[in-house]
Scaffold this motif. Structure first.
Motif, short mmCIF file in Angstrom:
data_model
loop_
_atom_site.label_atom_id
_atom_site.label_comp_id
_atom_site.label_asym_id
_atom_site.label_seq_id
_atom_site.Cartn_x
_atom_site.Cartn_y
_atom_site.Cartn_z
N ARG A 37 15.62 -42.64 76.13
CA ARG A 37 14.27 -42.12 76.35
C ARG A 37 13.64 -41.65 75.04
N LEU A 38 14.44 -40.98 74.22
CA LEU A 38 13.92 -40.53 72.93
C LEU A 38 13.57 -41.71 72.03
N PHE A 39 14.41 -42.74 72.06
CA PHE A 39 14.13 -43.94 71.26
C PHE A 39 12.89 -44.66 71.80
N ALA A 40 12.71 -44.63 73.13
CA ALA A 40 11.53 -45.25 73.74
C ALA A 40 10.26 -44.53 73.28
N PHE A 41 10.31 -43.19 73.25
CA PHE A 41 9.15 -42.43 72.79
C PHE A 41 8.86 -42.72 71.32
N PHE A 42 9.90 -42.94 70.53
CA PHE A 42 9.69 -43.32 69.14
C PHE A 42 8.90 -44.63 69.05
N PHE A 43 9.25 -45.59 69.89
CA PHE A 43 8.52 -46.87 69.88
C PHE A 43 7.10 -46.71 70.40
N ILE A 44 6.91 -45.84 71.36
CA ILE A 44 5.55 -45.60 71.87
C ILE A 44 4.68 -44.98 70.78
N PHE A 45 5.21 -43.99 70.07
CA PHE A 45 4.45 -43.37 68.98
C PHE A 45 4.19 -44.38 67.86
N SER A 46 5.17 -45.25 67.60
CA SER A 46 4.98 -46.30 66.59
C SER A 46 3.88 -47.27 67.01
N ALA A 47 3.85 -47.61 68.30
CA ALA A 47 2.82 -48.52 68.80
C ALA A 47 1.43 -47.89 68.65
N ILE A 48 1.32 -46.59 68.95
CA ILE A 48 0.03 -45.90 68.78
C ILE A 48 -0.39 -45.91 67.32
N ASP A 49 0.58 -45.71 66.42
CA ASP A 49 0.28 -45.71 65.00
C ASP A 49 -0.15 -47.10 64.53
N LEU A 50 0.58 -48.14 64.95
CA LEU A 50 0.26 -49.51 64.55
C LEU A 50 -1.07 -49.99 65.13
N SER A 51 -1.46 -49.42 66.26
CA SER A 51 -2.72 -49.86 66.88
C SER A 51 -3.93 -49.54 66.01
N GLY A 52 -3.74 -48.67 65.02
CA GLY A 52 -4.84 -48.34 64.13
C GLY A 52 -5.33 -49.51 63.31
N PHE A 53 -4.48 -50.56 63.19
CA PHE A 53 -4.89 -51.75 62.43
C PHE A 53 -5.98 -52.54 63.14
N PHE A 54 -6.16 -52.31 64.47
CA PHE A 54 -7.22 -53.06 65.16
C PHE A 54 -8.13 -52.18 66.02
N THR A 55 -7.70 -50.96 66.39
CA THR A 55 -8.55 -50.12 67.25
C THR A 55 -9.70 -49.48 66.48
N TYR A 56 -9.62 -49.51 65.13
CA TYR A 56 -10.70 -48.89 64.35
C TYR A 56 -12.04 -49.54 64.65
N ILE A 57 -12.01 -50.81 65.05
CA ILE A 57 -13.25 -51.52 65.38
C ILE A 57 -13.91 -50.87 66.60
N TYR A 58 -13.11 -50.53 67.61
CA TYR A 58 -13.63 -49.98 68.85
C TYR A 58 -13.90 -48.48 68.71
N ASN A 59 -13.22 -47.83 67.76
CA ASN A 59 -13.39 -46.39 67.60
C ASN A 59 -14.40 -46.01 66.52
N GLU A 60 -15.13 -46.99 66.02
CA GLU A 60 -16.09 -46.72 64.94
C GLU A 60 -17.12 -45.68 65.39
#
Length: 377
Positions: A37-60
Motif C-alpha cells: 500500500r505504501l509503495f502504491a501511494f508512492f506511485f500515485i504521488f509520482s503519477a500526480i507529479d508526472l501529470s504536470g508535463f501535460f496538465t499545465y495546458i488545462y490548468n492555465e
C-alpha cells in the motif's frame, strides 16, 4: 512531432503505467499488505507529479490548482521511506508519530502557498509560475527533503544488511538488493531532474524541452522496470524483526554480566567446541531457512549469547558461519566418487542453498574455485 507533443505523450504513458502499478499493488494478495500500500501511494504521488508535463495546458486558467498539484511531490519520498521500513522489517506498523512526514506538504500549503493562491484569485499576480519566489522555496525544500530521505534509506539498508547477516542463514538477500538497486536508480534519476531544473535558467528553451523529454523517458523506463520486477518476483520481500540488535550494541551489556577473564575464556572455548560439534553432527545448516533464533532453540542457548559467540568470539557473521559448513559438505560430496552422478544444482540444494548464484559465490569465496573446477581438480 515537436518536443511538447512528445513530452506529453511520454508523460501520459508514464502516468497510466504508474497508476496501473498502484492498482496492482493495492489488489494483489500478499502477506505484507502495508508495504504494498505504501509503495502504491508512492506511485500515485509520482503519477500526480508526472501529470504536470501535460496538465499545465488545462490548468492555465486555474494556477492555484496547478501549484497545489506540484506540492504532491513532497509526499513521494516520505512514502518511499516508509515503504523501505515496511519492506525491511516484518513487524513494522504505521504509528501517529509517522504523521511528521506530512509536515513539509502541510506547512508549504498552509504557510507559504496561500499567499500565491490569494494573489491568483484576486488577479493581483500576473506572470509565469516559475518567477514566483515561493516556487524557488518549494524547489529548495524538495532538494533538502530528497537528500534527507535518500541518506536515511541508505542507513536503514546498511543496518538491515548487518542484522540479516548476523541472524539469518538464507543466502537469498533479494530484499536488500531490490531496495538498494531501487534507491540507486532513484538517486541517479533525481540527478537528471536537478540538471534539468538548472538548465531552465541557463540555456535556450528548446534544450530545456529536450531535457524534459529525457526526464520523462527515464521516469517511464523506471516504472516499467518496477512492473517487470513485480511480475518476475511476486514474493520478493523477506522482512526481519526490528527488535533484533546488532552484536556491537548488546556486547557491552553481556560483558558486564560475565565473571573473571579466565573463567570467561574457558566458558567461551567450551561453548565454541560444543557449537561446532553440534553443527558437524546434527547438520542444522541443511535447512535453507535456518535462523539464529532456531539454532539457539536447538542447542538451548539464549539467542543473544549465541549471537555474541558467533559474531564476536568466532568473528564471523551467522550467515558466513553457516555457509562455511554448507560449503564443506558440498566439497565432500563433489569429491565423493559414489556421488559423481549428482549435478551441481542437486548438490547445492542438498547442502542448504536455494540459489545457484549464491552457491557459486560462496563456494568461490571459500575455495577460490568454482564447484565444477573443484570437482575436476
Amino acid at each position: 512531432m515537436d518536443q511538447l507533443a512528445l513530452l506529453e505523450g511520454i508523460a501520459k504513458i508514464s502516468v497510466f503505467v504508474s497508476l496501473l502499478m498502484a492498482f496492482f499493488l493495492l489488489t494483489v494478495k500478499t502477506d505484507n499488505k502495508l508495504a504494498n500500500r505504501l509503495f502504491a501511494f508512492f506511485f500515485i504521488f509520482s503519477a500526480i507529479d508526472l501529470s504536470g508535463f501535460f496538465t499545465y495546458i488545462y490548468n492555465e486558467n486555474h494556477r492555484n490548482l496547478e501549484i497545489f498539484r506540484s506540492t504532491f511531490c513532497l509526499l513521494g519520498m516520505p512514502a518511499f521511506y516508509l515503504y523501505v521500513l515496511s519492506a525491511c522489517y516484518s513487524d513494522f506498523k504505521l504509528q501517529w508519530k509517522h504523521l511528521v512526514h506530512l509536515l513539509p506538504f502541510i506547512i508549504t500549503n498552509l504557510l507559504f502557498i496561500p499567499r500565491i493562491y490569494l494573489s491568483i484569485e484576486d488577479g493581483s499576480f500576473i506572470g509565469p509560475l516559475n518567477q514566483m519566489s515561493e516556487i524557488y522555496f518549494i524547489q529548495i525544500l524538495i532538494e533538502f527533503q530528497y537528500v534527507f530521505y535518500i541518506v536515511s534509506v541508505f542507513l536503514i539498508l546498511r543496518k538491515y544488511k548487518e542484522i540479516y547477516l548476523e541472524n539469518y542463514a538464507n543466502p537469498s538477500t533479494s530484499t536488500y538488493k531490490w531496495l538498494f538497486q531501487m534507491t540507486c536508480v532513484f538517486l541517479s534519476a533525481h540527478l537528471f531532474v536537478v540538471s534539468k531544473n538548472v538548465l531552465r535558467y541557463i540555456v535556450l528553451r528548446e534544450i530545456f524541452l529536450w531535457a524534459n523529454v529525457l526526464v520523462g523517458s527515464i521516469a517511464l523506463f523506471i516504472t516499467c522496470w518496477f512492473i517487470m520486477k513485480a511480475l518476475k518476483h511476486p514474493e520478493l520481500f523477506r522482512g526481519i524483526n526490528s527488535k533484533l540488535k546488532l552484536t556491537k550494541d548488546i556486547l557491552p551489556e553481556a560483558d558486564e554480566k560475565l565473571g573473571s577473564e579466565n573463567v570467561q575464556n574457558d566458558s567461551i572455548k567450551n561453548q565454541i567446541t560444543e557449537l561446532k560439534q553440534y553443527m558437524t553432527e546434527k547438520e542444522p545448516f541443511l535447512d535453507p531457512s535456518l535462523t539464529i533464533q532456531e539454532l539457539s532453540n536447538q542447542i538451548n542457548m539464549p539467542v543473544r549469547d549465541l549471537s555474541i559467540l558467533i559474531n564476536h568470539h568466532i568473528d564471523q557473521h551467522f550467515f558466513d558461519f553457516v555457509n562455511e559448513y554448507r560449503i564443506q559438505k558440498a566439497m565432500h560430496i563433489l569429491k565423493d566418487q559414489s556421488k559423481n552422478q549428482l549435478t551441481v544444482l542437486e548438490i547445492l540444494y542438498e547442502v542448504g542453498f536455494n540459489s545457484k548464484s549464491s552457491f557459486n559465490t560462496s563456494f568461490k569465496k571459500y575455495t577460490n574455485l568454482t564447484p565444477t573446477a573443484y570437482r575436476n581438480s
